[in-house]
Design a protein around this motif. Structure first.
Motif, mmCIF file in Angstrom:
data_model
loop_
_atom_site.group_PDB
_atom_site.id
_atom_site.type_symbol
_atom_site.label_atom_id
_atom_site.label_comp_id
_atom_site.label_asym_id
_atom_site.label_seq_id
_atom_site.Cartn_x
_atom_site.Cartn_y
_atom_site.Cartn_z
ATOM 1 N N LEU A 106 0.984 -0.923 -0.411
ATOM 2 C CA LEU A 106 0.172 -0.106 -0.265
ATOM 3 C C LEU A 106 0.498 1.175 -0.066
ATOM 4 N N ALA A 107 1.827 1.205 0.808
ATOM 5 C CA ALA A 107 2.572 2.242 0.684
ATOM 6 C C ALA A 107 3.023 2.785 -0.704
ATOM 7 N N THR A 108 3.541 1.491 -0.674
ATOM 8 C CA THR A 108 4.624 1.600 -2.620
ATOM 9 C C THR A 108 3.335 2.202 -3.301
ATOM 10 N N THR A 109 2.085 1.845 -3.352
ATOM 11 C CA THR A 109 1.441 2.472 -4.060
ATOM 12 C C THR A 109 1.360 3.601 -3.665
ATOM 13 N N MET A 110 0.556 4.172 -2.769
ATOM 14 C CA MET A 110 1.138 5.760 -2.192
ATOM 15 C C MET A 110 1.911 6.443 -2.710
ATOM 16 N N ALA A 111 3.189 5.649 -2.697
ATOM 17 C CA ALA A 111 4.562 7.184 -3.089
ATOM 18 C C ALA A 111 5.023 6.826 -4.158
ATOM 19 N N ILE A 112 4.334 6.025 -5.406
ATOM 20 C CA ILE A 112 4.040 6.677 -6.569
ATOM 21 C C ILE A 112 3.134 7.434 -6.871
ATOM 22 N N SER A 113 1.877 7.211 -6.890
ATOM 23 C CA SER A 113 0.629 7.921 -6.870
ATOM 24 C C SER A 113 0.834 9.130 -6.706
ATOM 25 N N VAL A 114 1.754 9.492 -5.174
ATOM 26 C CA VAL A 114 2.038 11.047 -4.743
ATOM 27 C C VAL A 114 2.743 11.468 -6.189
ATOM 28 N N LEU A 115 3.962 10.675 -6.657
ATOM 29 C CA LEU A 115 5.770 10.797 -7.925
ATOM 30 C C LEU A 115 4.372 11.507 -9.048
ATOM 31 N N PHE A 116 3.662 10.745 -9.633
ATOM 32 C CA PHE A 116 3.117 10.799 -10.305
ATOM 33 C C PHE A 116 1.988 12.327 -10.796
ATOM 34 N N ALA A 117 1.064 12.219 -9.368
ATOM 35 C CA ALA A 117 0.790 13.475 -9.079
ATOM 36 C C ALA A 117 1.211 14.667 -9.805
ATOM 37 N N SER A 135 4.482 -9.581 -19.139
ATOM 38 C CA SER A 135 4.028 -9.746 -17.830
ATOM 39 C C SER A 135 5.697 -10.248 -17.359
ATOM 40 N N ALA A 136 5.697 -10.770 -16.113
ATOM 41 C CA ALA A 136 6.398 -11.407 -15.146
ATOM 42 C C ALA A 136 8.400 -10.774 -15.721
ATOM 43 N N ILE A 137 8.207 -8.854 -15.417
ATOM 44 C CA ILE A 137 9.358 -8.145 -15.600
ATOM 45 C C ILE A 137 9.802 -8.575 -14.016
ATOM 46 N N PRO A 138 11.843 -8.596 -14.659
ATOM 47 C CA PRO A 138 12.373 -9.582 -13.569
ATOM 48 C C PRO A 138 12.932 -8.314 -12.905
ATOM 49 N N ASP A 139 12.876 -9.065 -11.667
ATOM 50 C CA ASP A 139 12.732 -8.769 -10.079
ATOM 51 C C ASP A 139 13.981 -7.318 -10.208
ATOM 52 N N ALA A 140 13.617 -6.165 -9.656
ATOM 53 C CA ALA A 140 14.857 -4.657 -9.194
ATOM 54 C C ALA A 140 16.226 -6.165 -8.336
ATOM 55 N N GLY A 141 15.897 -6.829 -8.128
ATOM 56 C CA GLY A 141 16.857 -7.557 -6.600
ATOM 57 C C GLY A 141 17.077 -7.021 -5.173
ATOM 58 N N MET A 142 15.576 -5.712 -5.270
ATOM 59 C CA MET A 142 15.690 -5.376 -3.906
ATOM 60 C C MET A 142 14.356 -6.084 -3.176
ATOM 61 N N SER A 143 14.386 -6.292 -1.843
ATOM 62 C CA SER A 143 13.525 -7.112 -0.707
ATOM 63 C C SER A 143 12.579 -5.449 -1.069
ATOM 64 N N LYS A 144 10.668 -6.560 -1.156
ATOM 65 C CA LYS A 144 10.153 -5.369 -0.504
ATOM 66 C C LYS A 144 10.158 -4.051 -0.009
ATOM 67 N N PHE A 145 10.819 -4.103 1.100
ATOM 68 C CA PHE A 145 10.433 -3.032 2.120
ATOM 69 C C PHE A 145 11.870 -1.725 1.673
ATOM 70 N N ALA A 146 12.468 -2.273 0.501
ATOM 71 C CA ALA A 146 13.857 -1.664 0.234
ATOM 72 C C ALA A 146 13.277 -1.139 -0.852
ATOM 73 N N PHE A 147 11.651 -1.338 -1.730
ATOM 74 C CA PHE A 147 11.536 -0.862 -2.629
ATOM 75 C C PHE A 147 10.696 -0.044 -2.391
ATOM 76 N N MET A 148 9.753 -0.180 -1.409
ATOM 77 C CA MET A 148 8.804 0.724 -0.471
ATOM 78 C C MET A 148 9.988 2.211 -0.181
#
Lengths: 287, 283
Positions: B7-18, B114-127
């Motif tokens: 959720l926090a990641t979604t929020m951050a991306i939306s804020v960036l986009f807006a 689909s199946a875009i490769p992972d960035a090699g970050m944990s979910k938390f690091a990506f957030m």
């Protein structure tokens, strides 16, 4: 042969566009707002039409009911939604209108269900042959000649009656018109009534042709109609009519020759962008 | 915890986009009804490059550059046409983007990538990465608004002709606004593709453009704090309340309309009105 057929199909689609876009142009000419929610009356027309037709079995009754309901709805939208924000910068009514349209589409979905309604009786599905090689559904001919007749009558009314002249005067100079005793609100009512009723007529005809009324049936025509009035030079009625027919034909050729690269909607907007880069004021702007 | 992080990641991306749209529409007054196209350009660029084996972080500049290049082209349109015409032109750009992508088999056509490769970050690091990016863009927005360029943006939004008469090169500033705003939208798109690992043309259509516009408008056009708050709230509302999830578009549409009808300045104006009732109507 193919060309004639493509042109004919384009003109049929174009006259549907014209019916929808005419209301938008009337509103833009008068109030200078892009009335995105206009297409909601196209959809509303479809729903009222299918409900009345299935109850009474009469297409004429369905058309009349749809036009009256949508026309009155248009007046309500003008009075409650647009009139209070006319003095705001142009993006305010534009965004309000988009919001209104999205909400209306969702309301249709919630009230009538997402899957759409169909006609119980088959109206105007017979086929007519013209010139030996062109085949049309009766409904398609009714669309073309019906819209030509309606638009003809309207243009007569606009030049021959007091109220028509009042509308014209208001469009060309609202302040002057008002000082001559013309009520701006009443002219607005008339324009919204006529425009919304035309959209409802188009909605009934399209739903009869496709035998389908869906909540989202207005969305593509609504954006297309915006493209058309911009092409026609915003507020010019004649320009809008020509632009609607031209776009219908461009699309029917485009889907054949460009279909593998662009879909139908993209063709319409590619054409719009090209024209605007060449003539930013639209094809037929009044000075 | 997994759920909160996403959720926090979604929020951050939306804020960036807006905020990216706020630069163009809020600061510079150039209305755009096709901003999701640039989110799409960023998402597709990053997704395709990642699938070709490029590390995620290196796809970010590419996504920003390509989105920005297209943004400048659309910016040229804003030099040709104004106000209502521009709104419809940008709407056309949005439809054009979806229409073209849909027909390209190389871009996965209707099915998307689909199946875009992972960035090699944990979910938390990506957030954290997304939140930091959003925060940086918010700071950048505040900085831009205060500097000379931001003031010219404001003046163009207010009265373009006067700015022209003052001898300021209006086209250059408009193009800068478009370049900056669309580059940031491209960044948001790259993050979006990485978060979902799946993208399809329909995610970047007119509805998405309107959604982001409603975030900007509800927050208060031009207000960095207002837009940040409204984007954060509106982006997660649907997942918090399932009821709203079903009626998501009704709520968006209704909010847009009511906001414009009763408070064209958005939440920022509402708050200002509550705290400074004496300054009613001066802004």
């Amino acid at each position: 042969m193919l060309y004639v057929e493509l042109i004919a199909q384009g003109l049929i689609q174009g006259s549907i566009y014209a019916l929808i876009a005419l209301g938008l142009t009337l509103v833009y000419g008068l109030l200078r707002i892009l009335h995105v929610a206009h297409a909601a009356f196209f959809t509303l027309g479809g729903y009222v039409g299918v409900v009345v037709a299935n109850q009474t079995g009469s297409l004429a009754a369905a058309i009349v009911a749809a036009m009256i309901v949508a026309g009155l709805g248009g007046i309500v939208v003008f009075r409650l939604c647009y009139q209070p924000i006319l003095h705001q910068p142009p993006f305010v009514p534009l965004i309000a209108s988009i919001g209104l349209y999205i909400a209306a589409e969702e309301l249709f979905r919630i009230v009538f269900g997402p899957s759409g309604l169909t006609y119980k009786y088959a109206f105007l599905q017979g086929e007519v042959e013209l010139l030996g090689f062109l085949r049309f559904k009766t409904g398609e001919l009714v669309v073309v000649f019906g819209s030509a007749a309606i638009i003809g009558v309207l243009s007569l009314l606009q030049t021959r009656t007091r109220i028509g002249v009042a509308c014209q005067a208001t469009v060309s100079d609202p302040q002057m018109a008002e000082s001559f005793g013309i009520s701006l609100s009443r002219v607005g009512d008339i324009n919204f009534f006529v425009g919304s009723a035309l959209a409802a007529f188009a909605g009934v005809m399209v739903s009869v042709l496709n035998n389908m009324v869906e909540p989202t049936m207005g969305s593509v025509p609504s954006y297309k109609a915006l493209a058309i009035i911009v092409l026609g030079g915003l507020g010019s009625v004649r320009g809008t009519l020509v632009a609607a027919l031209v776009l219908g034909v461009v699309e029917s050729f485009g889907t054949i020759y460009l279909g593998h690269f662009l879909d139908r909607n993209a063709i319409a907007f590619a054409f719009l962008i090209l024209v605007l880069m060449w003539r930013p004021q639209g094809l037929f702007a009044r000075s | 915890m997994e759920y909160e992080i996403s959720l926090a990641t979604t929020m951050a991306i939306s804020v960036l986009f807006a905020l990216s749209l706020n630069l163009i529409t809020g600061f510079c007054g150039q209305i755009s009804l096709g901003h999701a196209a640039f989110l799409g350009v960023g998402a597709y660029t990053s997704g395709m490059l990642a699938k070709a084996g490029v590390p995620f972080l290196l796809t970010l500049p590419a996504a920003m550059l390509l989105a920005s290049a297209l943004g400048v082209i659309v910016g040229f349109a804003s030099l040709r046409v104004r106000a209502d015409f521009l709104a419809i032109t940008t709407m056309g750009v949005g439809f054009l983007f979806v229409g073209v992508v849909r027909q390209q088999d190389a871009l996965g056509a209707e099915m998307g990538i689909s199946a875009i490769p992972d960035a090699g970050m944990s979910k938390f690091a990506f957030m954290l990465f997304a939140v930091l990016a959003a925060a940086a863009v918010a700071l950048l927005s505040v900085y831009v608004r205060g500097c000379w360029m931001g003031r010219v943006f404001g003046a163009i939004a207010e009265d373009e002709d006067t700015v022209r008469v003052l001898g300021i090169d209006v086209p250059r500033f408009k193009l800068t606004a478009f370049a900056l705003g669309t580059a940031l939208a491209g960044l948001a798109g790259a993050l979006y593709a990485q978060q979902l690992k799946f993208i399809a043309p329909d995610s970047f259509g007119f509805i998405e453009s309107i959604t982001v516009l409603s975030m900007v408008v509800v927050g208060g056009i031009g207000s960095v704090v207002g837009v940040t708050v409204s984007a954060a709230v509106l982006s997660v509302l649907p997942s918090w309340f399932q009821v709203i999830g079903d009626y998501k578009l009704l709520v968006y549409g209704g909010l847009l309309f009511l906001m414009m009808r009763f408070s064209p300045g958005g939440m920022a104006a509402l708050v200002a009105r509550i705290f400074h009732p004496d300054r009613w109507g001066t802004k």
